[in-house]
Design a protein around this motif. Structure first.
Motif, PDB file in Angstrom:
ATOM      1  N   ALA A 111      -0.751  19.035  15.977  1.00 14.42           N
ATOM      2  CA  ALA A 111      -0.190  20.312  16.418  1.00 14.42           C
ATOM      3  C   ALA A 111      -1.195  21.137  17.219  1.00 14.42           C
ATOM      4  O   ALA A 111      -0.818  21.818  18.192  1.00 14.42           O
ATOM      5  CB  ALA A 111       0.298  21.113  15.211  1.00 14.42           C
ATOM      6  N   ASP A 112      -2.470  21.092  16.827  1.00 16.44           N
ATOM      7  CA  ASP A 112      -3.465  21.915  17.533  1.00 16.44           C
ATOM      8  C   ASP A 112      -4.183  21.168  18.659  1.00 16.44           C
ATOM      9  O   ASP A 112      -5.122  21.682  19.269  1.00 16.44           O
ATOM     10  CB  ASP A 112      -4.482  22.522  16.560  1.00 16.44           C
ATOM     11  CG  ASP A 112      -5.355  21.479  15.862  1.00 16.44           C
ATOM     12  OD1 ASP A 112      -5.532  20.357  16.389  1.00 16.44           O
ATOM     13  OD2 ASP A 112      -5.890  21.788  14.779  1.00 16.44           O
ATOM     14  N   GLY A 113      -3.750  19.913  18.924  1.00 16.80           N
ATOM     15  CA  GLY A 113      -4.305  19.169  20.052  1.00 16.80           C
ATOM     16  C   GLY A 113      -5.527  18.337  19.752  1.00 16.80           C
ATOM     17  O   GLY A 113      -6.079  17.683  20.650  1.00 16.80           O
ATOM     18  N   THR A 114      -5.977  18.306  18.500  1.00 14.87           N
ATOM     19  CA  THR A 114      -7.184  17.558  18.158  1.00 14.87           C
ATOM     20  C   THR A 114      -6.982  16.053  18.295  1.00 14.87           C
ATOM     21  O   THR A 114      -7.870  15.336  18.792  1.00 14.87           O
ATOM     22  CB  THR A 114      -7.647  17.895  16.731  1.00 14.87           C
ATOM     23  OG1 THR A 114      -7.864  19.307  16.615  1.00 14.87           O
ATOM     24  CG2 THR A 114      -8.933  17.167  16.381  1.00 14.87           C
ATOM     25  N   CYS A 115      -5.830  15.556  17.844  1.00 20.37           N
ATOM     26  CA  CYS A 115      -5.553  14.117  17.977  1.00 20.37           C
ATOM     27  C   CYS A 115      -5.565  13.710  19.452  1.00 20.37           C
ATOM     28  O   CYS A 115      -6.136  12.674  19.818  1.00 20.37           O
ATOM     29  CB  CYS A 115      -4.190  13.779  17.358  1.00 20.37           C
ATOM     30  SG  CYS A 115      -4.170  13.747  15.559  1.00 20.37           S
ATOM     31  N   LYS A 116      -4.945  14.518  20.280  1.00 22.08           N
ATOM     32  CA  LYS A 116      -4.904  14.252  21.721  1.00 22.08           C
ATOM     33  C   LYS A 116      -6.310  14.231  22.306  1.00 22.08           C
ATOM     34  O   LYS A 116      -6.661  13.344  23.106  1.00 22.08           O
ATOM     35  CB  LYS A 116      -4.046  15.311  22.407  1.00 22.08           C
ATOM     36  CG  LYS A 116      -3.913  15.164  23.917  1.00 22.08           C
ATOM     37  CD  LYS A 116      -2.963  16.225  24.459  1.00 22.08           C
ATOM     38  CE  LYS A 116      -2.760  16.065  25.973  1.00 22.08           C
ATOM     39  NZ  LYS A 116      -3.974  16.431  26.727  1.00 22.08           N
ATOM     40  N   LYS A 117      -7.133  15.184  21.914  1.00 21.75           N
ATOM     41  CA  LYS A 117      -8.494  15.281  22.426  1.00 21.75           C
ATOM     42  C   LYS A 117      -9.321  14.054  22.051  1.00 21.75           C
ATOM     43  O   LYS A 117     -10.016  13.472  22.902  1.00 21.75           O
ATOM     44  CB  LYS A 117      -9.160  16.550  21.875  1.00 21.75           C
ATOM     45  CG  LYS A 117     -10.591  16.742  22.344  1.00 21.75           C
ATOM     46  CD  LYS A 117     -11.187  18.012  21.742  1.00 21.75           C
ATOM     47  CE  LYS A 117     -12.644  18.194  22.176  1.00 21.75           C
ATOM     48  NZ  LYS A 117     -13.239  19.419  21.567  1.00 21.75           N
ATOM     49  N   TYR A 129       0.838  -1.191   0.000  1.00 22.06           N
ATOM     50  CA  TYR A 129       0.000   0.000   0.000  1.00 22.06           C
ATOM     51  C   TYR A 129       0.877   1.248   0.000  1.00 22.06           C
ATOM     52  O   TYR A 129       2.070   1.179   0.271  1.00 22.06           O
ATOM     53  CB  TYR A 129      -0.896   0.031   1.249  1.00 22.06           C
ATOM     54  CG  TYR A 129      -1.695  -1.227   1.464  1.00 22.06           C
ATOM     55  CD1 TYR A 129      -2.999  -1.336   0.988  1.00 22.06           C
ATOM     56  CD2 TYR A 129      -1.138  -2.328   2.132  1.00 22.06           C
ATOM     57  CE1 TYR A 129      -3.732  -2.500   1.183  1.00 22.06           C
ATOM     58  CE2 TYR A 129      -1.859  -3.492   2.321  1.00 22.06           C
ATOM     59  CZ  TYR A 129      -3.159  -3.569   1.841  1.00 22.06           C
ATOM     60  OH  TYR A 129      -3.865  -4.734   2.017  1.00 22.06           O
ATOM     61  N   THR A 130       0.255   2.379  -0.281  1.00 26.57           N
ATOM     62  CA  THR A 130       0.889   3.661  -0.023  1.00 26.57           C
ATOM     63  C   THR A 130       0.415   4.084   1.361  1.00 26.57           C
ATOM     64  O   THR A 130      -0.788   4.233   1.584  1.00 26.57           O
ATOM     65  CB  THR A 130       0.496   4.704  -1.080  1.00 26.57           C
ATOM     66  OG1 THR A 130       1.144   4.374  -2.321  1.00 26.57           O
ATOM     67  CG2 THR A 130       0.934   6.104  -0.666  1.00 26.57           C
ATOM     68  N   TRP A 131       1.351   4.262   2.281  1.00 33.40           N
ATOM     69  CA  TRP A 131       1.016   4.446   3.692  1.00 33.40           C
ATOM     70  C   TRP A 131       1.171   5.884   4.167  1.00 33.40           C
ATOM     71  O   TRP A 131       2.047   6.613   3.718  1.00 33.40           O
ATOM     72  CB  TRP A 131       1.925   3.580   4.563  1.00 33.40           C
ATOM     73  CG  TRP A 131       1.648   2.116   4.498  1.00 33.40           C
ATOM     74  CD1 TRP A 131       2.323   1.194   3.740  1.00 33.40           C
ATOM     75  CD2 TRP A 131       0.647   1.395   5.207  1.00 33.40           C
ATOM     76  NE1 TRP A 131       1.793  -0.056   3.948  1.00 33.40           N
ATOM     77  CE2 TRP A 131       0.762   0.033   4.846  1.00 33.40           C
ATOM     78  CE3 TRP A 131      -0.337   1.767   6.130  1.00 33.40           C
ATOM     79  CZ2 TRP A 131      -0.074  -0.952   5.363  1.00 33.40           C
ATOM     80  CZ3 TRP A 131      -1.184   0.791   6.643  1.00 33.40           C
ATOM     81  CH2 TRP A 131      -1.048  -0.549   6.255  1.00 33.40           C
ATOM     82  N   SER A 132       0.325   6.239   5.124  1.00 35.47           N
ATOM     83  CA  SER A 132       0.575   7.445   5.903  1.00 35.47           C
ATOM     84  C   SER A 132       1.715   7.133   6.856  1.00 35.47           C
ATOM     85  O   SER A 132       2.137   5.972   6.976  1.00 35.47           O
ATOM     86  CB  SER A 132      -0.672   7.820   6.722  1.00 35.47           C
ATOM     87  OG  SER A 132      -0.864   6.868   7.780  1.00 35.47           O
ATOM     88  N   LYS A 133       2.219   8.128   7.556  1.00 37.59           N
ATOM     89  CA  LYS A 133       3.173   7.856   8.621  1.00 37.59           C
ATOM     90  C   LYS A 133       2.417   7.186   9.773  1.00 37.59           C
ATOM     91  O   LYS A 133       1.213   7.384   9.925  1.00 37.59           O
ATOM     92  CB  LYS A 133       3.827   9.158   9.090  1.00 37.59           C
ATOM     93  CG  LYS A 133       4.718   9.809   8.049  1.00 37.59           C
ATOM     94  CD  LYS A 133       5.309  11.114   8.565  1.00 37.59           C
ATOM     95  CE  LYS A 133       6.167  11.779   7.495  1.00 37.59           C
ATOM     96  NZ  LYS A 133       6.708  13.084   7.959  1.00 37.59           N
ATOM     97  N   LEU A 187      -3.493  15.307   9.440  1.00 40.87           N
ATOM     98  CA  LEU A 187      -3.177  14.610  10.691  1.00 40.87           C
ATOM     99  C   LEU A 187      -2.125  15.373  11.489  1.00 40.87           C
ATOM    100  O   LEU A 187      -2.222  15.499  12.718  1.00 40.87           O
ATOM    101  CB  LEU A 187      -2.691  13.188  10.390  1.00 40.87           C
ATOM    102  CG  LEU A 187      -3.749  12.117  10.147  1.00 40.87           C
ATOM    103  CD1 LEU A 187      -3.086  10.806   9.730  1.00 40.87           C
ATOM    104  CD2 LEU A 187      -4.601  11.891  11.391  1.00 40.87           C
ATOM    105  N   GLU A 188      -1.122  15.870  10.798  1.00 32.13           N
ATOM    106  CA  GLU A 188      -0.068  16.616  11.483  1.00 32.13           C
ATOM    107  C   GLU A 188      -0.593  17.933  12.036  1.00 32.13           C
ATOM    108  O   GLU A 188      -0.191  18.373  13.135  1.00 32.13           O
ATOM    109  CB  GLU A 188       1.105  16.835  10.528  1.00 32.13           C
ATOM    110  CG  GLU A 188       1.841  15.537  10.207  1.00 32.13           C
ATOM    111  CD  GLU A 188       2.945  15.696   9.184  1.00 32.13           C
ATOM    112  OE1 GLU A 188       3.227  16.850   8.799  1.00 32.13           O
ATOM    113  OE2 GLU A 188       3.528  14.674   8.772  1.00 32.13           O
TER     114      GLU A 188
END
Length: 284
Positions: free
Chosen positions: A263-269, A131-135, A258-259
């Motif tokens: 950076a803005d805390g959305t992934c963490k939330k 596949y072509t992958w994201s990080k 995603l990055e």
């Protein structure tokens, strides 16, 4: 004269059939994506548009894989990965479409363009070239779940036991690559989904279930079952978003968002909402 009339009728009938068939066809495609061309813009919208012409972001997932993606009691599709994907779609200005798929048919769904990506606790390890992958956005490991009073404490205790895995899963692949361990089992059997595997474990039909540690911990907590996870793991791995081979355009768009979310805390939330802590690794 009769033969001529018959031939004429046949010709008219054939023309009618051709006209009828052509009447069912859609208008000629007006864009590279609709025409199936392999330009970057076509790849980025491969799964198509809504009836209103809105760009879609269609995510393929296993609907029996909580907490990454599953059907809730209210019938809605939900999950940690789906929440991440939904936010990415929003930031890309695309309509989010959650598309449940049979896990062992995921490659066919991706190749046919029915989905834009596979995003559902999808292990990169061992699939790097497919596949072509994201990080990677999350760490994971493959573990064994057993009954609390089963007497199974280590991998060596699985000798002579019946072990179950999801078909075409990373756990199945990891076990089959460990031939020495596999040979100790009485049987290694597969099941379409982990809900069935847990029911089999509850009924005593199997002695252990091999699966992702994140999903295992969530299932045990939700079921309030007397199950435990063995300390010894099968393998360490990472989750990523898998795109059709060569679809770097869409991959790059998703990775950028995603990055930004990290950076803005959305992934963490989003992570804290599902796991009570930040388990993501984007930008770390």
């Amino acid at each position: 004269m009769k033969k001529i009339m018959i031939k004429a009728a046949l010709v008219l009938g054939t023309l009618a059939m051709l006209t009828g068939c052509s009447g069912k066809k859609e208008a000629a495609p007006t864009s590279a994506a609709e025409a199936g061309k392999t330009t970057e813009s076509a790849q980025a919208t491969e799964a198509g548009k809504t009836a209103d012409g809105e760009d879609t972001f269609t995510v393929g997932f296993d609907q029996d894989f909580p907490p990454m993606g599953f059907k809730a009691d209210n019938g809605e599709y939900t999950g940690f990965d789906l929440d991440l994907a939904k936010e990415v779609a929003k930031r890309l200005g695309k309509k989010f479409v959650a598309q449940p798929i049979a896990w062992d048919a995921k490659d066919m769904e991706l190749q046919s363009g029915n989905i834009d990506c596979i995003w559902n606790g999808f292990t990169i390890t061992g699939r790097e070239d497919g596949y072509t992958w994201s990080k990677p956005y999350m760490k994971n490991s493959q573990v064994f779940v057993v009954g609390k009073d089963s007497g199974i404490k280590t991998l060596s205790d699985l000798s002579g036991k019946v072990v179950e895995v999801q078909a075409d899963s990373s756990a199945e692949k990891a076990i089959k690559e460990d031939d020495a361990l596999l040979k100790t089992f009485k049987t290694l059997q597969t099941t379409p989904d982990y809900n069935t595997a847990f029911m089999d474990l509850e009924m005593g039909a199997v002695d252990a279930v091999a699966m992702d540690v994140i999903v295992a911990a969530y299932q045990i907590e939700q079921r309030k079952a007397d199950f435990v996870i063995l300390e010894e793991s099968l393998s360490a791995e990472e989750y990523g978003v898998g795109f059709k081979k060569g679809n770097e355009a869409l991959r790059d768009q998703v990775q950028e968002q995603l990055e930004a979310m990290a950076a803005d805390g959305t992934c963490k939330k989003i992570s804290e909402q599902w796991f009570g802590k930040d388990v993501t690794t984007v930008g770390k």
